[in-house]
Motif scaffolding. Sequence first.
Motif, PDB file in Angstrom:
ATOM      1  N   VAL A  84       0.921  -0.919   0.536  1.00  0.00           N
ATOM      2  CA  VAL A  84       0.586   0.029   0.414  1.00  0.00           C
ATOM      3  C   VAL A  84       1.031   0.920   0.219  1.00  0.00           C
ATOM      4  CG1 VAL A  84      -1.662   1.226   1.043  1.00  0.00           C
ATOM      5  CG2 VAL A  84      -1.721  -1.065   1.191  1.00  0.00           C
ATOM      6  N   LEU A  85       0.653   2.051  -0.714  1.00  0.00           N
ATOM      7  CA  LEU A  85       2.109   2.641  -1.013  1.00  0.00           C
ATOM      8  C   LEU A  85       1.617   4.105  -2.339  1.00  0.00           C
ATOM      9  CD1 LEU A  85       4.856   3.735  -0.726  1.00  0.00           C
ATOM     10  CD2 LEU A  85       5.521   2.970  -3.227  1.00  0.00           C
ATOM     11  N   PRO A  86       1.085   5.433  -1.720  1.00  0.00           N
ATOM     12  CA  PRO A  86       1.365   5.717  -0.129  1.00  0.00           C
ATOM     13  C   PRO A  86       0.157   4.937   0.828  1.00  0.00           C
ATOM     14  CG  PRO A  86       0.339   7.290  -1.761  1.00  0.00           C
ATOM     15  CD  PRO A  86       0.245   6.019  -2.346  1.00  0.00           C
ATOM     16  N   CYS A  87       0.540   4.959   1.996  1.00  0.00           N
ATOM     17  CA  CYS A  87      -0.598   4.723   3.143  1.00  0.00           C
ATOM     18  C   CYS A  87      -1.007   5.818   3.799  1.00  0.00           C
ATOM     19  CB  CYS A  87       0.365   3.208   4.122  1.00  0.00           C
ATOM     20  SG  CYS A  87      -1.032   3.067   4.745  1.00  0.00           S
ATOM     21  N   SER A  88      -2.163   6.064   3.476  1.00  0.00           N
ATOM     22  CA  SER A  88      -2.674   7.479   4.196  1.00  0.00           C
ATOM     23  C   SER A  88      -3.169   6.965   5.638  1.00  0.00           C
ATOM     24  CB  SER A  88      -4.278   7.473   2.921  1.00  0.00           C
ATOM     25  OG  SER A  88      -5.059   6.784   3.394  1.00  0.00           O
ATOM     26  N   ALA A  89      -3.513   8.282   5.945  1.00  0.00           N
ATOM     27  CA  ALA A  89      -4.001   7.892   7.731  1.00  0.00           C
ATOM     28  C   ALA A  89      -4.773   7.106   7.808  1.00  0.00           C
ATOM     29  CB  ALA A  89      -3.821   9.034   8.459  1.00  0.00           C
ATOM     30  N   GLY A  90      -6.310   7.134   7.198  1.00  0.00           N
ATOM     31  CA  GLY A  90      -6.720   6.983   6.873  1.00  0.00           C
ATOM     32  C   GLY A  90      -6.908   5.248   6.823  1.00  0.00           C
ATOM     33  N   GLU A 124       2.221  10.160   6.330  1.00  0.00           N
ATOM     34  CA  GLU A 124       1.690  11.386   7.363  1.00  0.00           C
ATOM     35  C   GLU A 124       2.738  11.371   8.263  1.00  0.00           C
ATOM     36  OE1 GLU A 124      -1.202  12.417   6.926  1.00  0.00           O
ATOM     37  OE2 GLU A 124      -1.633  11.087   4.984  1.00  0.00           O
ATOM     38  N   THR A 125       3.215  12.370   8.210  1.00  0.00           N
ATOM     39  CA  THR A 125       3.532  13.298   9.036  1.00  0.00           C
ATOM     40  C   THR A 125       3.367  14.982   9.926  1.00  0.00           C
ATOM     41  OG1 THR A 125       5.823  14.799   7.999  1.00  0.00           O
ATOM     42  CG2 THR A 125       6.131  12.068   8.506  1.00  0.00           C
ATOM     43  N   PRO A 126       3.841  15.625  11.116  1.00  0.00           N
ATOM     44  CA  PRO A 126       4.172  13.938  12.147  1.00  0.00           C
ATOM     45  C   PRO A 126       2.897  13.554  12.797  1.00  0.00           C
ATOM     46  CG  PRO A 126       3.393  16.482  13.295  1.00  0.00           C
ATOM     47  CD  PRO A 126       2.994  16.566  11.501  1.00  0.00           C
ATOM     48  N   TYR A 127       3.676  12.472  13.501  1.00  0.00           N
ATOM     49  CA  TYR A 127       2.439  11.227  14.201  1.00  0.00           C
ATOM     50  C   TYR A 127       2.073  11.759  15.237  1.00  0.00           C
ATOM     51  CZ  TYR A 127       5.791   8.084  11.254  1.00  0.00           C
ATOM     52  OH  TYR A 127       6.842   6.910  10.414  1.00  0.00           O
ATOM     53  N   SER A 128       0.603  11.146  15.129  1.00  0.00           N
ATOM     54  CA  SER A 128      -0.179  11.958  16.024  1.00  0.00           C
ATOM     55  C   SER A 128      -0.226  10.515  17.127  1.00  0.00           C
ATOM     56  CB  SER A 128      -1.826  12.172  15.700  1.00  0.00           C
ATOM     57  OG  SER A 128      -1.978  10.980  15.348  1.00  0.00           O
ATOM     58  N   LEU A 129      -0.770  10.260  18.574  1.00  0.00           N
ATOM     59  CA  LEU A 129      -0.895   9.370  19.100  1.00  0.00           C
ATOM     60  C   LEU A 129      -2.000   7.888  18.296  1.00  0.00           C
ATOM     61  CD1 LEU A 129       0.278   7.200  21.979  1.00  0.00           C
ATOM     62  CD2 LEU A 129      -2.199   9.133  23.092  1.00  0.00           C
ATOM     63  N   VAL A 130      -2.840   8.349  17.898  1.00  0.00           N
ATOM     64  CA  VAL A 130      -3.527   7.613  16.582  1.00  0.00           C
ATOM     65  C   VAL A 130      -2.744   7.317  15.931  1.00  0.00           C
ATOM     66  CG1 VAL A 130      -6.034   7.591  15.698  1.00  0.00           C
ATOM     67  CG2 VAL A 130      -6.057   9.010  17.324  1.00  0.00           C
ATOM     68  N   HIS A 131      -1.949   7.697  15.425  1.00  0.00           N
ATOM     69  CA  HIS A 131      -0.852   7.254  14.131  1.00  0.00           C
ATOM     70  C   HIS A 131      -0.692   5.891  14.976  1.00  0.00           C
ATOM     71  CE1 HIS A 131      -1.380  10.965  11.521  1.00  0.00           C
ATOM     72  NE2 HIS A 131      -2.102  10.175  11.667  1.00  0.00           N
TER      73      HIS A 131
END
Length: 190
Positions: A84-90, A124-131
């Motif tokens: 999966v490239l790119p892989c979104s946060a969703g 995605e950057t920066p990462y959230s705690l959810v990520h």
Amino acid sequence: MLLPRHVLGRLAALPEIERIHLVVSAGASQVLRHELGAERTGAEDLVAAAGLAGGAREKVRVHRDNELDAPIASGSYRLTGTLVLPCSAGTLGALATGSARTLIHRAGAVALKERWPLVLGFRETPYSLVHVENMRRLLYAGAVLLPPVPAFYIGGEDLGRFLDHYTLRILDHCGLSQPGDPGLRWGGGS
């Protein structure tokens, strides 16, 4: 879509690859429209942008993201790996929770349950705690998180070297070999 286009071209060039199943999400279609021109919006346009022709082009089978009856949606259809490239946060979140609303989500879920390589190019950057929590869950489930981060140790300022190195790492994680520049590996090893 520079990175997916590059990886697609390299995969299609490998003689051991018989078939590539390509799915472009609605979000990726919007990015393609922006990067490749207003009239270009789908997987066929990504294939064209990768410059695939002849035998390499014939290896690619395009699926719609809502095509849940595609072969790659079933564990009985054997795959070498799923990328999966790119892989979104969703998509990361959907895979971490087992949601399979789209073919991309379903193919990822199948890879996890069948214990096939699932390589996620989380962008995605920066990462959230959810990520981070979703990444943790996927790592425990067996996925490989391979963000497109430059390997500065390979040297040079050429973007092509980064793309080649990243593609090499993807192929490594899918158990595929790729001849290439020994300078793309630490210490020049093969």
